[in-house]
Design a protein around this motif. Structure first.
Motif, PDB file in Angstrom:
ATOM      1  N   MET A   1     -50.471  83.597 -79.841  1.00  0.00           N
ATOM      2  CA  MET A   1     -49.799  84.275 -78.728  1.00  0.00           C
ATOM      3  C   MET A   1     -50.451  83.922 -77.407  1.00  0.00           C
ATOM      4  SD  MET A   1     -47.240  86.097 -79.148  1.00  0.00           S
ATOM      5  CE  MET A   1     -46.357  85.496 -80.564  1.00  0.00           C
ATOM      6  N   HIS A   2     -49.623  83.644 -76.406  1.00  0.00           N
ATOM      7  CA  HIS A   2     -50.187  83.270 -75.125  1.00  0.00           C
ATOM      8  C   HIS A   2     -50.061  84.393 -74.112  1.00  0.00           C
ATOM      9  CE1 HIS A   2     -45.985  81.941 -75.286  1.00  0.00           C
ATOM     10  NE2 HIS A   2     -45.936  82.382 -74.069  1.00  0.00           N
TER      11      HIS A   2
ATOM     12  N   LEU B   1     -52.165  86.535 -73.148  1.00  0.00           N
ATOM     13  CA  LEU B   1     -53.304  86.663 -72.238  1.00  0.00           C
ATOM     14  C   LEU B   1     -53.138  85.729 -71.041  1.00  0.00           C
ATOM     15  CD1 LEU B   1     -56.001  87.794 -71.392  1.00  0.00           C
ATOM     16  CD2 LEU B   1     -57.142  86.198 -72.930  1.00  0.00           C
ATOM     17  N   ALA B   2     -52.779  84.474 -71.321  1.00  0.00           N
ATOM     18  CA  ALA B   2     -52.559  83.514 -70.227  1.00  0.00           C
ATOM     19  C   ALA B   2     -51.449  83.997 -69.306  1.00  0.00           C
ATOM     20  CB  ALA B   2     -52.217  82.141 -70.797  1.00  0.00           C
ATOM     21  N   VAL B   3     -50.414  84.542 -69.896  1.00  0.00           N
ATOM     22  CA  VAL B   3     -49.289  85.056 -69.120  1.00  0.00           C
ATOM     23  C   VAL B   3     -49.736  86.221 -68.239  1.00  0.00           C
ATOM     24  CG1 VAL B   3     -47.196  86.459 -69.409  1.00  0.00           C
ATOM     25  CG2 VAL B   3     -47.416  84.283 -70.620  1.00  0.00           C
TER      26      VAL B   3
ATOM     27  N   SER C   1     -51.736  85.165 -65.300  1.00  0.00           N
ATOM     28  CA  SER C   1     -50.866  84.597 -64.287  1.00  0.00           C
ATOM     29  C   SER C   1     -50.157  85.690 -63.480  1.00  0.00           C
ATOM     30  CB  SER C   1     -49.853  83.682 -64.974  1.00  0.00           C
ATOM     31  OG  SER C   1     -49.173  82.919 -64.053  1.00  0.00           O
ATOM     32  N   ILE C   2     -49.715  86.729 -64.165  1.00  0.00           N
ATOM     33  CA  ILE C   2     -49.077  87.866 -63.476  1.00  0.00           C
ATOM     34  C   ILE C   2     -50.060  88.487 -62.478  1.00  0.00           C
ATOM     35  CG2 ILE C   2     -48.146  90.211 -63.780  1.00  0.00           C
ATOM     36  CD1 ILE C   2     -47.129  89.269 -66.564  1.00  0.00           C
TER      37      ILE C   2
ATOM     38  N   ILE D   1     -50.520  86.221 -59.378  1.00  0.00           N
ATOM     39  CA  ILE D   1     -49.378  86.243 -58.459  1.00  0.00           C
ATOM     40  C   ILE D   1     -49.332  87.583 -57.712  1.00  0.00           C
ATOM     41  CG2 ILE D   1     -46.858  86.146 -58.292  1.00  0.00           C
ATOM     42  CD1 ILE D   1     -46.891  84.336 -60.797  1.00  0.00           C
TER      43      ILE D   1
ATOM     44  N   SER E   1     -37.025  84.732 -73.893  1.00  0.00           N
ATOM     45  CA  SER E   1     -38.427  84.375 -73.667  1.00  0.00           C
ATOM     46  C   SER E   1     -39.275  85.159 -74.666  1.00  0.00           C
ATOM     47  CB  SER E   1     -38.846  84.685 -72.231  1.00  0.00           C
ATOM     48  OG  SER E   1     -38.902  86.063 -72.022  1.00  0.00           O
ATOM     49  N   SER E   2     -40.153  84.453 -75.325  1.00  0.00           N
ATOM     50  CA  SER E   2     -40.846  85.061 -76.479  1.00  0.00           C
ATOM     51  C   SER E   2     -42.130  85.757 -76.062  1.00  0.00           C
ATOM     52  CB  SER E   2     -41.146  83.988 -77.515  1.00  0.00           C
ATOM     53  OG  SER E   2     -41.891  82.946 -76.912  1.00  0.00           O
TER      54      SER E   2
ATOM     55  N   PHE F   1     -38.185  84.261 -66.747  1.00  0.00           N
ATOM     56  CA  PHE F   1     -39.394  85.077 -66.846  1.00  0.00           C
ATOM     57  C   PHE F   1     -40.130  84.960 -65.523  1.00  0.00           C
ATOM     58  CE2 PHE F   1     -43.783  85.708 -68.908  1.00  0.00           C
ATOM     59  CZ  PHE F   1     -43.733  87.064 -68.635  1.00  0.00           C
ATOM     60  N   TYR F   2     -39.923  85.971 -64.668  1.00  0.00           N
ATOM     61  CA  TYR F   2     -40.548  85.877 -63.355  1.00  0.00           C
ATOM     62  C   TYR F   2     -40.982  87.240 -62.837  1.00  0.00           C
ATOM     63  CZ  TYR F   2     -35.830  87.104 -61.626  1.00  0.00           C
ATOM     64  OH  TYR F   2     -34.633  87.711 -61.405  1.00  0.00           O
ATOM     65  N   LEU F   3     -41.851  87.210 -61.839  1.00  0.00           N
ATOM     66  CA  LEU F   3     -42.300  88.423 -61.176  1.00  0.00           C
ATOM     67  C   LEU F   3     -41.349  88.670 -60.007  1.00  0.00           C
ATOM     68  CD1 LEU F   3     -46.055  89.178 -60.373  1.00  0.00           C
ATOM     69  CD2 LEU F   3     -44.154  90.243 -59.191  1.00  0.00           C
TER      70      LEU F   3
ATOM     71  N   GLU G   1     -41.312  84.923 -58.299  1.00  0.00           N
ATOM     72  CA  GLU G   1     -42.106  83.736 -58.607  1.00  0.00           C
ATOM     73  C   GLU G   1     -42.196  83.625 -60.122  1.00  0.00           C
ATOM     74  OE1 GLU G   1     -45.468  83.323 -55.971  1.00  0.00           O
ATOM     75  OE2 GLU G   1     -46.584  82.228 -57.504  1.00  0.00           O
TER      76      GLU G   1
ATOM     77  N   ILE H   1     -43.525  83.202 -63.681  1.00  0.00           N
ATOM     78  CA  ILE H   1     -44.854  83.599 -64.137  1.00  0.00           C
ATOM     79  C   ILE H   1     -45.742  82.378 -64.379  1.00  0.00           C
ATOM     80  CG2 ILE H   1     -46.140  84.794 -65.963  1.00  0.00           C
ATOM     81  CD1 ILE H   1     -44.443  86.624 -64.165  1.00  0.00           C
TER      82      ILE H   1
ATOM     83  N   CYS I   1     -53.641  79.271 -77.982  1.00  0.00           N
ATOM     84  CA  CYS I   1     -52.686  78.788 -78.966  1.00  0.00           C
ATOM     85  C   CYS I   1     -51.906  77.570 -78.512  1.00  0.00           C
ATOM     86  CB  CYS I   1     -51.724  79.925 -79.233  1.00  0.00           C
ATOM     87  SG  CYS I   1     -51.225  80.690 -77.664  1.00  0.00           S
TER      88      CYS I   1
ATOM     89  N   CYS J   1     -46.097  79.061 -78.806  1.00  0.00           N
ATOM     90  CA  CYS J   1     -46.695  79.012 -77.480  1.00  0.00           C
ATOM     91  C   CYS J   1     -46.567  77.674 -76.746  1.00  0.00           C
ATOM     92  CB  CYS J   1     -48.145  79.439 -77.581  1.00  0.00           C
ATOM     93  SG  CYS J   1     -48.282  81.016 -78.450  1.00  0.00           S
TER      94      CYS J   1
END
Ligand SMILES: Nc1nc2c(ncn2[C@@H]2O[C@H](COP(=O)(O)OP(=O)(O)O)[C@@H](O)[C@H]2O)c(=O)[nH]1
Ligand SMILES: [Mg+2]
Ligand SMILES: [Zn+2]
Lengths: 133, 226
Positions: free
Chosen positions: A1-2, A4-6, A9-10, A13, A37-38, A105-107, B10, B12, B100, B132
């Motif tokens: 699972m990514h 954490l990276a996501v 990034s949030i 931003i 979006s997963s 998938f955006y802010l 924006e 992500i 991942c 991922c």
């Protein structure tokens, strides 16, 4: 699972835009997430609480808006909304499909508390205090 | 104290996307074709790369092709990179530290360690994962997924996202078809739903069947003939 990276990034931003707006605190982060979006929002919330502590975003609430997936059949042009898993055209059963929406998938925006009126008035919309639930 | 709503809009992963664009520009500048290989663990990514190296070393018209490999693993091992180096090609191992997937930042760091002025083809073996890697563009010119028949024929239905963004699909281990329950039509129908018309290359790294057609396609890409 990514996730954490996501989540990192949030946070990046949101922090950047909060600083630009000279905010003292971020209270809400509005995210828009397509059905396709997963991303697991519970995990994002979990990481968020951990990594946003001690930042301008500490305690901010994550708000997820789910966008349904819409497909268009390339044979008969029928546009339909996906209910469950990916399926062929309900009219002509063609498998030649185009994804119209559902992958975004955006802010979208942040709600912040600012000490003073920020400089870039044009880009900002004031929210009446009593309009916030 | 005033409360404001600040519009942002924006993506992500926009920071990753920007870096991916830089990677692409760097590859283009060096005249390198970048290939990102994704698959579940054990599908045959390393085996396919080794077969490809073999075919591009001699025998195939247009060969030899100078290539370099980036190997991504979540653990600090160099098993796959060692195999590439044993096959006589430069390889860089990325240890993603539990992540991942490879992201554009990691690839950028790996590019610094490769003799970019000497290679024409860069192959990236992504971390074994079907979810991922699909979300993180690297800046490569083609994304290829390997699905092995041993994994079952329902994978497009279970992991739709990764099938959507690919430019070609390798169906590996076809030598095992007599031994596994696998409905190729059912599999292909799922793929067609997600990525209409995507090129597929059924092959076996064990027997070598089908490898030639895959390598021909890749070679045309490297030579910018299509
Ligand atoms: N029967 C068969 N086994 C294969 C084939 N390709 C790879 N394998 C085996 O599958 C296992 C995993 O292969 P590897 O290339 O390491 O997969 P990776 O994890 O995706 O890099 C190894 O034991 C390979 O020998 C094939 O076409 N047929
Ligand atoms: Mg491998
Ligand atoms: Zn239709």
């Amino acid at each position: 699972m990514h996730e954490l990276a996501v989540t990192e990034s949030i946070l990046n931003i949101a922090t950047r835009h909060a600083e630009q707006a000279q905010a003292v605190r971020v209270t809400v982060v509005h995210l828009v997430m397509g059905q396709l979006s997963s991303i697991v929002d519970d995990s994002v919330q979990f990481y968020w609480d951990m990594i946003s502590a001690d930042t301008i975003c500490a305690g901010a609430q994550l708000h997820f808006e789910r966008k349904p997936a819409t497909l268009q059949c390339l044979e008969c042009n029928r546009v339909y909304t996906l209910s469950g898993e990916l399926s062929d055209c309900p009219d002509c059963h063609s498998a030649r499909l185009k994804i119209v929406s559902g992958e975004e998938f955006y802010l979208e925006s942040i709600e912040v508390e600012a000490a003073q009126e920020p400089p870039r008035q044009d880009a900002l919309t004031s929210i009446r205090e009593d309009a916030i639930p | 104290m005033t409360t404001l709503r600040v519009p942002v809009v924006e993506k992500i992963l926009s920071a990753n996307d920007r870096l991916a664009e830089q990677n692409r520009a760097r590859l283009d500048q060096c005249g390198i074709f970048g290939l990102n290989i994704m698959a579940a663990p054990g599908a045959g990514k390393t085996s396919t790369i080794l077969r490809t190296i073999e075919a591009l070393s001699s025998g195939t018209p247009g060969s030899p092709i100078a290539l370099g490999v980036v190997e991504g693993d979540t653990a600090a091992v160099t098993i796959d990179a060692d195999k590439i180096i044993a096959a006589g090609r430069p390889a860089v191992q990325i240890n993603t530290g539990g992540e991942c997937h490879i992201d554009a930042v990691m690839l950028s760091g790996a590019l610094n360690q490769l003799p970019l002025d000497q290679i024409e083809l860069l192959i990236v073996e992504n971390v074994g994962n079907l979810i991922c890697p699909a979300a993180f563009s690297l800046g490569t010119h083609a994304n290829v997924l390997i699905s092995s028949v041993a994994e079952g024929d329902d994978k497009p239905y279970k992991y739709p996202n990764i099938y959507r963004g690919i430019d070609a699909l390798i169906i590996n281990k076809i030598d095992l078809l007599p031994y596994v329950e696998y409905n190729l039509d059912y599999f292909r129908r799922g793929v067609e739903l997600l990525n209409p018309g995507v090129l597929t290359f059924p092959l076996s790294c064990r027997t070598g069947e089908g490898v030639e057609r895959w390598v021909e396609w890749l070679l045309r890409k490297v030579k910018r003939e299509t």
